[in-house]
Design an enzyme around this catalytic site. Structure first.
Site, short mmCIF file in Angstrom:
data_model
loop_
_atom_site.label_atom_id
_atom_site.label_comp_id
_atom_site.label_asym_id
_atom_site.label_seq_id
_atom_site.Cartn_x
_atom_site.Cartn_y
_atom_site.Cartn_z
N GLY A 170 0.81 -1.21 0.00
CA GLY A 170 0.00 0.00 0.00
C GLY A 170 0.84 1.26 0.00
O GLY A 170 1.80 1.37 0.76
N ALA A 171 0.49 2.20 -0.89
CA ALA A 171 1.21 3.48 -0.97
C ALA A 171 0.33 4.61 -0.50
O ALA A 171 0.27 5.67 -1.11
CB ALA A 171 1.70 3.71 -2.39
N GLY A 172 -0.40 4.37 0.61
CA GLY A 172 -1.12 5.45 1.27
C GLY A 172 -0.14 6.26 2.11
O GLY A 172 1.08 6.19 1.91
N ASN A 175 1.49 -1.41 -4.85
CA ASN A 175 0.27 -0.59 -4.82
C ASN A 175 -0.55 -0.91 -6.06
O ASN A 175 0.00 -1.15 -7.13
CB ASN A 175 0.62 0.90 -4.78
CG ASN A 175 -0.55 1.74 -4.31
OD1 ASN A 175 -1.10 1.52 -3.23
ND2 ASN A 175 -0.96 2.72 -5.12
N VAL A 185 -2.98 -6.77 -4.09
CA VAL A 185 -2.70 -7.83 -3.11
C VAL A 185 -3.93 -8.72 -3.00
O VAL A 185 -5.05 -8.22 -2.84
CB VAL A 185 -2.34 -7.24 -1.74
CG1 VAL A 185 -2.05 -8.34 -0.72
CG2 VAL A 185 -1.14 -6.30 -1.84
N GLU A 239 -16.63 17.78 5.79
CA GLU A 239 -15.84 18.46 4.74
C GLU A 239 -16.52 18.34 3.38
O GLU A 239 -16.50 19.27 2.59
CB GLU A 239 -14.42 17.90 4.71
CG GLU A 239 -13.63 18.24 5.97
CD GLU A 239 -12.13 18.04 5.83
OE1 GLU A 239 -11.37 18.91 6.30
OE2 GLU A 239 -11.71 17.02 5.26
N ALA A 244 -4.48 10.73 8.78
CA ALA A 244 -3.24 10.86 8.00
C ALA A 244 -2.07 11.19 8.92
O ALA A 244 -0.95 10.68 8.76
CB ALA A 244 -3.42 11.96 6.95
N GLN A 245 -2.34 12.04 9.90
CA GLN A 245 -1.30 12.49 10.83
C GLN A 245 -0.68 11.31 11.60
O GLN A 245 0.53 11.19 11.72
CB GLN A 245 -1.95 13.48 11.81
CG GLN A 245 -0.99 14.20 12.71
CD GLN A 245 -1.71 15.16 13.67
OE1 GLN A 245 -1.18 15.47 14.72
NE2 GLN A 245 -2.91 15.60 13.32
N LYS A 255 -5.38 25.02 7.29
CA LYS A 255 -5.64 23.78 6.54
C LYS A 255 -4.75 23.71 5.30
O LYS A 255 -4.17 22.68 4.99
CB LYS A 255 -7.13 23.73 6.15
CG LYS A 255 -7.53 22.53 5.32
CD LYS A 255 -7.78 21.32 6.16
CE LYS A 255 -8.34 20.16 5.34
NZ LYS A 255 -8.44 18.93 6.11
#
Length: 396
Positions: free
Chosen positions: A11-13, A38, A82, A170, A313-314, A373
């Protein structure tokens, strides 16, 4: 180990790509053989997807070519899906072959959590990938075109967003900004358009500061969003949603943002999971597997109060830093680092020029939060691609 150890990153997140970038900096030449897998040849910025989904930005701005981010002399990139993880054999089965590993990093990302609500899987859309947001944007535009042909069908102009967490809030902010443009383009009376945001929890943005939540809801109400808080969706049908109250909302567009579970392959691989996620140890290993690291949506990290941190994400990026450090440490036989999450603040956008956030202990809202942001987005672009990527993708 006589041969070079093999590291495979799935995974390339956020977790996977940052781990790969850190490893190519930390590892010496020929110290390890690193492969990144990925299913697409691009990394996409998940926190940006609500904008192209609503049609307020181009999907291209949310994606970055992986080969522009990694050094192909140091990282092998395999574009494939995968299919299966076999930890006992130290193998990963791909659609086009098999990879063996000595160390595995699982950053496959999550899957929509439907909580068993009938019809959600079949009839609701999800903001989960570049392709899914393209589909949502085109679908929304198509509803306006269809309404012009069938003016009695107000369900074409009724938009239901399930979940008032970050993604839901959002997205409705962006959608509310987009609606006036679509009304103008298709010559539709704006008063006919309805946006509903439905949340089962007793508040929107659960866990966020109540004062900022109230501000956010007022901003969005003024943009035309109708909230139904502490109201569960009982069923999703081809015609809309049925609420736990018995109310039925006729809608041709239901978008579900109400939760993420881990990846189904983890349970199938024999790992102990909770809602498809693995509760990792303090060095980010899957329990009982000192050669398997788990990051992002696939992992559970507990707070000092004993509650799982939300998979953001953080947290994924901070996990990636520790994961890369520990992989290098394992290869060199040095000490592993324990993962300790250090929140740097949280900002939620509410559409054009509006946001709310907490940075440190300070509450911010309105234009100040919107600028913050943007700065967070630019910082991430800088982390993965340096100044060139900031100049290419970063915009105010």
């Amino acid at each position: 180990m006589s041969r070079i150890p093999r590291i495979v990153i799935l995974g390339a997140g956020y977790g996977g790509i940052v781990t790969a970038i850190r490893l190519q900096k930390e590892l010496n030449y020929n110290e390890a053989d690193v492969t990144l897998v990925n299913k697409h040849d691009y990394h996409y910025i998940t926190t940006h997807l609500h904008m192209p989904a609503a049609g307020t930005d181009n999907p291209e701005n949310a994606r970055v070519n992986i080969l522009k981010l990694i050094d192909e002399f140091k990282i092998d990139f395999v574009k494939s899906t995968v299919v299966q993880i076999r930890p006992q054999e130290k193998k990963v089965i791909l659609e086009e072959g098999t990879l063996s590993y000595d160390y595995l990093v699982i950053g496959l990302g999550g899957e929509p959590e439907t909580f068993g609500i009938p019809g959600l899987k079949e009839y609701a859309m999800n903001i989960r990938s570049i392709n899914s947001v393209r589909f949502i944007r085109e679908h929304v535009e198509y509803q306006f075109a269809k309404f012009k042909r069938e003016p009695s069908r107000t369900d074409y102009l009724t938009f239901v967003v399930g979940g008032a967490g970050f993604t839901g809030i959002e997205f409705v902010g962006e959608l509310a900004d987009r609606i006036p443009e679509l009304c103008k383009e298709f010559d539709v009376d704006p008063s006919l358009v309805k946006i509903y945001n439905i949340e089962a929890a007793p508040t929107a943005l659960p866990g966020f500061d109540p004062e900022l939540v109230e501000y956010a809801m007022n901003v969005l109400k003024n943009k035309g969003v109708t909230f139904k808080i502490a109201t569960a969706i009982k069923e999703c049908t081809p015609d809309g949603v049925v609420l736990a109250t018995g109310e039925e909302i006729k809608s041709a567009t239901v978008i579900w943002t109400g939760g993420i579970r881990g990846n189904h392959m983890l349970e199938e691989a024999g790992f102990e999971t909770m809602r498809g996620r693995i509760k990792v140890d303090d060095t980010l290993h899957a329990p009982g597997h000192d050669n398997v690291y788990v990051l992002g949506d696939c992992s559970i990290v507990m707070s000092p109060e004993g509650r799982p941190y939300p998979p953001t994400a953080q947290i994924s990026m901070q996990q990636a830093d520790v994961c890369a450090h520990n992989l290098v440490a394992q290869i060199r036989g040095s000490e592993l680092k324990k993962f300790e999450y250090k929140p740097k603040g949280t900002v939620a956008s509410l559409g054009r020029g509006e946001a709310i956030g907490i940075v440190g202990s300070k509450k911010i809202k309105g234009g100040t939060a919107a600028v913050m942001k943007k700065l967070i987005d630019l910082r991430y672009l800088y982390i993965i691609g340096g100044i060139p990527l900031v100049l290419k993708k970063g915009r105010f």
